[in-house]
Motif scaffolding. Structure first.
Motif, mmCIF file in Angstrom:
data_model
loop_
_atom_site.group_PDB
_atom_site.id
_atom_site.type_symbol
_atom_site.label_atom_id
_atom_site.label_comp_id
_atom_site.label_asym_id
_atom_site.label_seq_id
_atom_site.Cartn_x
_atom_site.Cartn_y
_atom_site.Cartn_z
ATOM 1 N N ARG A 1 0.839 -1.210 0.000
ATOM 2 C CA ARG A 1 0.000 0.000 0.000
ATOM 3 C C ARG A 1 0.870 1.255 0.000
ATOM 4 N N LEU B 1 7.686 5.000 1.370
ATOM 5 C CA LEU B 1 7.196 6.374 1.297
ATOM 6 C C LEU B 1 8.349 7.332 0.994
ATOM 7 N N ALA C 1 -4.700 9.853 2.146
ATOM 8 C CA ALA C 1 -4.264 8.615 1.496
ATOM 9 C C ALA C 1 -3.428 7.757 2.446
ATOM 10 N N MET C 2 -2.576 8.390 3.235
ATOM 11 C CA MET C 2 -1.768 7.645 4.211
ATOM 12 C C MET C 2 -2.654 7.015 5.281
ATOM 13 N N LEU D 1 1.374 9.483 -5.995
ATOM 14 C CA LEU D 1 0.721 10.626 -5.347
ATOM 15 C C LEU D 1 1.743 11.463 -4.582
ATOM 16 N N VAL E 1 -2.568 13.842 0.691
ATOM 17 C CA VAL E 1 -1.582 12.835 1.067
ATOM 18 C C VAL E 1 -1.877 12.280 2.459
ATOM 19 N N LEU F 1 1.343 4.421 -2.894
ATOM 20 C CA LEU F 1 1.192 5.865 -2.668
ATOM 21 C C LEU F 1 2.279 6.686 -3.362
ATOM 22 N N GLN F 2 3.327 6.054 -3.834
ATOM 23 C CA GLN F 2 4.467 6.785 -4.393
ATOM 24 C C GLN F 2 4.109 7.773 -5.495
ATOM 25 N N ALA G 1 -4.325 4.033 3.868
ATOM 26 C CA ALA G 1 -3.362 2.936 3.682
ATOM 27 C C ALA G 1 -2.950 2.299 5.006
#
Length: 125
Positions: A25, A85, A53-54, A32, A50, A29-30, A57
């Motif tokens: 997960r 991340l 999203a974190m 974004l 962000v 995210l990378q 995740a």
């Protein structure tokens, strides 16, 4: 010299499917994080998009015990998530790690405080 990793042995008894999924997960995210890194740098804050999203995740609850709604992962997983991340945005990785560590702190407190703090641990920063 070959250093083995968890990925070399999918049957590793110390690797849970959840840990592997959490790292995946974070890697997801990378894109974004890369898109929002410049804005975060100029704003001197991780963007709301962000952070959300974190949270989705599970980054902020990596070390939080399961009984308090967390993933109860180990430091190895925290490091791998942070690395994933950080490949895209080091500042965001640092924020995720700090919040994850902070959110597990109440688990080390007396029982009365743990019960109260489990209601207060945010699902997002």
């Amino acid at each position: 010299m070959h250093v083995t990793s968890r990925d070399d042995n999918p049957d590793d008894m110390f690797t849970s499917r959840t840990d592997t999924d959490l790292v995946a997960r974070a890697k997801g995210l990378q894109p974004l994080l890369r898109r929002r890194a410049a804005q975060g740098e100029s704003d001197r804050a991780v963007t709301e998009e962000v952070v959300e999203a974190m949270a989705q995740a599970g980054v902020f609850r990596l070390l939080t015990p399961r009984r308090y709604g967390g993933h109860q992962t180990d430091l190895r997983t925290l490091t791998e998530v942070s690395e994933a991340l950080g490949t895209a945005d080091g500042s965001t990785a640092w924020v995720g790690m700090i919040i994850s560590v902070t959110n597990c702190s109440p688990a080390c407190s007396p029982t009365r405080l743990r019960r109260r703090s489990s209601e207060l641990i945010p699902t997002r920063a």
